[in-house]
Design a protein around this motif. Structure first.
Motif, PDB file in Angstrom:
ATOM      1  N   ASP A   3       0.742  -1.234   0.050  1.00  0.00           N
ATOM      2  CA  ASP A   3       0.068  -0.174  -0.186  1.00  0.00           C
ATOM      3  C   ASP A   3       0.870   1.477   0.041  1.00  0.00           C
ATOM      4  N   ARG A   4       2.166   1.130  -0.018  1.00  0.00           N
ATOM      5  CA  ARG A   4       3.013   2.309   0.074  1.00  0.00           C
ATOM      6  C   ARG A   4       3.735   2.368  -1.318  1.00  0.00           C
ATOM      7  N   ILE A   5       3.160   1.476  -2.268  1.00  0.00           N
ATOM      8  CA  ILE A   5       3.702   1.627  -3.785  1.00  0.00           C
ATOM      9  C   ILE A   5       2.576   1.886  -4.492  1.00  0.00           C
ATOM     10  N   ASN A   6       2.652   3.140  -5.387  1.00  0.00           N
ATOM     11  CA  ASN A   6       1.867   3.507  -6.539  1.00  0.00           C
ATOM     12  C   ASN A   6       2.431   3.228  -7.891  1.00  0.00           C
ATOM     13  N   MET A   7       1.686   2.365  -8.411  1.00  0.00           N
ATOM     14  CA  MET A   7       1.910   1.893  -9.779  1.00  0.00           C
ATOM     15  C   MET A   7       1.394   2.955 -10.657  1.00  0.00           C
ATOM     16  N   LYS A   8       2.437   3.822 -11.398  1.00  0.00           N
ATOM     17  CA  LYS A   8       1.878   4.732 -12.285  1.00  0.00           C
ATOM     18  C   LYS A   8       1.900   4.191 -13.685  1.00  0.00           C
ATOM     19  N   PRO A   9       1.079   4.754 -14.718  1.00  0.00           N
ATOM     20  CA  PRO A   9       0.985   4.104 -16.120  1.00  0.00           C
ATOM     21  C   PRO A   9       2.276   4.211 -16.751  1.00  0.00           C
ATOM     22  N   PRO A  10       2.519   3.225 -17.799  1.00  0.00           N
ATOM     23  CA  PRO A  10       3.843   3.510 -18.504  1.00  0.00           C
ATOM     24  C   PRO A  10       3.714   4.611 -19.262  1.00  0.00           C
ATOM     25  N   VAL A  11       5.033   5.240 -19.455  1.00  0.00           N
ATOM     26  CA  VAL A  11       5.214   6.405 -20.499  1.00  0.00           C
ATOM     27  C   VAL A  11       5.953   6.215 -21.519  1.00  0.00           C
ATOM     28  N   SER A  12       5.559   6.622 -22.728  1.00  0.00           N
ATOM     29  CA  SER A  12       6.607   6.420 -23.900  1.00  0.00           C
ATOM     30  C   SER A  12       7.404   7.436 -23.843  1.00  0.00           C
ATOM     31  N   ILE A  13       8.677   7.301 -24.344  1.00  0.00           N
ATOM     32  CA  ILE A  13       9.643   8.358 -24.711  1.00  0.00           C
ATOM     33  C   ILE A  13       9.541   8.772 -26.013  1.00  0.00           C
ATOM     34  N   THR A  14       9.401  10.029 -26.318  1.00  0.00           N
ATOM     35  CA  THR A  14       9.391  10.722 -27.500  1.00  0.00           C
ATOM     36  C   THR A  14      10.773  11.241 -28.009  1.00  0.00           C
ATOM     37  N   GLY A  15      11.030  11.411 -29.288  1.00  0.00           N
ATOM     38  CA  GLY A  15      12.073  11.882 -29.712  1.00  0.00           C
ATOM     39  C   GLY A  15      13.301  10.962 -29.921  1.00  0.00           C
ATOM     40  N   SER A  16      14.266  11.064 -30.165  1.00  0.00           N
ATOM     41  CA  SER A  16      15.544  10.562 -30.717  1.00  0.00           C
ATOM     42  C   SER A  16      16.518  10.144 -29.566  1.00  0.00           C
ATOM     43  N   GLY A  17      16.044   9.951 -28.380  1.00  0.00           N
ATOM     44  CA  GLY A  17      16.754   9.706 -27.137  1.00  0.00           C
ATOM     45  C   GLY A  17      17.615   8.543 -27.186  1.00  0.00           C
ATOM     46  N   ASP A  18      18.207   8.097 -26.068  1.00  0.00           N
ATOM     47  CA  ASP A  18      18.866   6.957 -25.879  1.00  0.00           C
ATOM     48  C   ASP A  18      17.712   5.818 -25.436  1.00  0.00           C
ATOM     49  N   ASN A  19      17.723   4.777 -26.258  1.00  0.00           N
ATOM     50  CA  ASN A  19      16.727   3.867 -26.026  1.00  0.00           C
ATOM     51  C   ASN A  19      17.183   3.005 -24.733  1.00  0.00           C
ATOM     52  N   ALA A  20      18.390   2.755 -24.263  1.00  0.00           N
ATOM     53  CA  ALA A  20      18.454   2.368 -23.014  1.00  0.00           C
ATOM     54  C   ALA A  20      18.010   3.308 -21.906  1.00  0.00           C
ATOM     55  N   GLU A  21      18.010   4.360 -22.096  1.00  0.00           N
ATOM     56  CA  GLU A  21      17.360   5.406 -21.027  1.00  0.00           C
ATOM     57  C   GLU A  21      15.790   5.016 -20.998  1.00  0.00           C
ATOM     58  N   ALA A  22      15.221   4.622 -22.297  1.00  0.00           N
ATOM     59  CA  ALA A  22      13.745   4.286 -22.263  1.00  0.00           C
ATOM     60  C   ALA A  22      13.285   3.280 -21.750  1.00  0.00           C
ATOM     61  N   ARG A  23      14.444   1.936 -21.523  1.00  0.00           N
ATOM     62  CA  ARG A  23      14.352   0.853 -20.995  1.00  0.00           C
ATOM     63  C   ARG A  23      14.461   0.914 -19.406  1.00  0.00           C
ATOM     64  N   ARG A  24      13.503   1.525 -18.795  1.00  0.00           N
ATOM     65  CA  ARG A  24      13.960   1.756 -17.388  1.00  0.00           C
ATOM     66  C   ARG A  24      12.644   1.679 -16.597  1.00  0.00           C
ATOM     67  N   VAL A  25      12.700   1.571 -15.279  1.00  0.00           N
ATOM     68  CA  VAL A  25      11.674   1.801 -14.274  1.00  0.00           C
ATOM     69  C   VAL A  25      12.317   2.928 -13.237  1.00  0.00           C
ATOM     70  N   GLU A  26      11.434   4.146 -13.215  1.00  0.00           N
ATOM     71  CA  GLU A  26      11.801   5.043 -12.147  1.00  0.00           C
ATOM     72  C   GLU A  26      11.153   4.897 -11.001  1.00  0.00           C
ATOM     73  N   LEU A  27      11.928   5.480  -9.858  1.00  0.00           N
ATOM     74  CA  LEU A  27      11.367   5.253  -8.478  1.00  0.00           C
ATOM     75  C   LEU A  27      11.470   6.618  -8.059  1.00  0.00           C
ATOM     76  N   ASN A  28      10.373   7.334  -7.450  1.00  0.00           N
ATOM     77  CA  ASN A  28      10.144   8.750  -7.420  1.00  0.00           C
ATOM     78  C   ASN A  28       9.250   8.685  -5.974  1.00  0.00           C
ATOM     79  N   PRO A  29       9.561   9.699  -5.007  1.00  0.00           N
ATOM     80  CA  PRO A  29       8.605   9.892  -3.958  1.00  0.00           C
ATOM     81  C   PRO A  29       7.140   9.908  -4.434  1.00  0.00           C
ATOM     82  N   GLY A  30       6.395   9.352  -3.816  1.00  0.00           N
ATOM     83  CA  GLY A  30       4.977   9.393  -4.329  1.00  0.00           C
ATOM     84  C   GLY A  30       4.059  10.393  -3.301  1.00  0.00           C
ATOM     85  N   SER A  31       2.733  10.268  -3.770  1.00  0.00           N
ATOM     86  CA  SER A  31       1.793  11.304  -3.278  1.00  0.00           C
ATOM     87  C   SER A  31       0.811  10.492  -2.351  1.00  0.00           C
TER      88      SER A  31
END
Length: 128
Positions: free
Chosen positions: A100-128
């Motif tokens: 109950d302390r873990i908020n699952m957020k919807p997946p986010v698509s990376i736009t642009g021509s960024g690094d694909n390795a950076e796009a294959r990630r899961v981020e952990l951020n303080p939640g609300s």
């Protein structure tokens, strides 16, 4: 004179929050191999840091968000990002974090021509 002080203080206050949250709030990132949702060995550091953050702040939560790039099938990528986020959630639970302390957020698509390795990630951020 006080009116002159207020305008100079307001822009400074606006500028600082815009830059600070992105750098200061991230608890960690977990990077995955192409086409895989298997938790990599180096994910332990991000999981441990997040678990410690939550132990130190009894009322805090964590947002878990999977990311994907624009290459390949969009639906498959979004599902893969979701599975990666679930793998991180399970690791957090195994580290003692209550679900109950873990908020699952919807997946986010990376736009642009960024690094694909950076796009294959899961981020952990303080939640609300």
């Amino acid at each position: 004179m006080q009116a002159g002080k207020a305008p100079s203080a307001a822009p400074a206050a606006e500028a600082a929050p815009a830059a600070a949250p992105a750098a200061a709030e991230a608890l960690g990132k977990v990077f995955f191999e192409v086409g895989s949702s298997a938790l990599p060995a180096d994910a332990a550091a991000a999981v441990e840091a997040t678990a410690k953050f939550l132990k130190d702040k009894a009322d805090a939560k964590v947002d878990v968000t999977g990311y994907t790039d624009k290459t390949g099938d969009t639906e498959k990528n979004l599902e893969l990002a979701k599975e990666r986020a679930k793998a991180v959630r399970e690791a957090l639970k195994a580290a003692g974090v209550a679900e109950d302390r873990i908020n699952m957020k919807p997946p986010v698509s990376i736009t642009g021509s960024g690094d694909n390795a950076e796009a294959r990630r899961v981020e952990l951020n303080p939640g609300s």
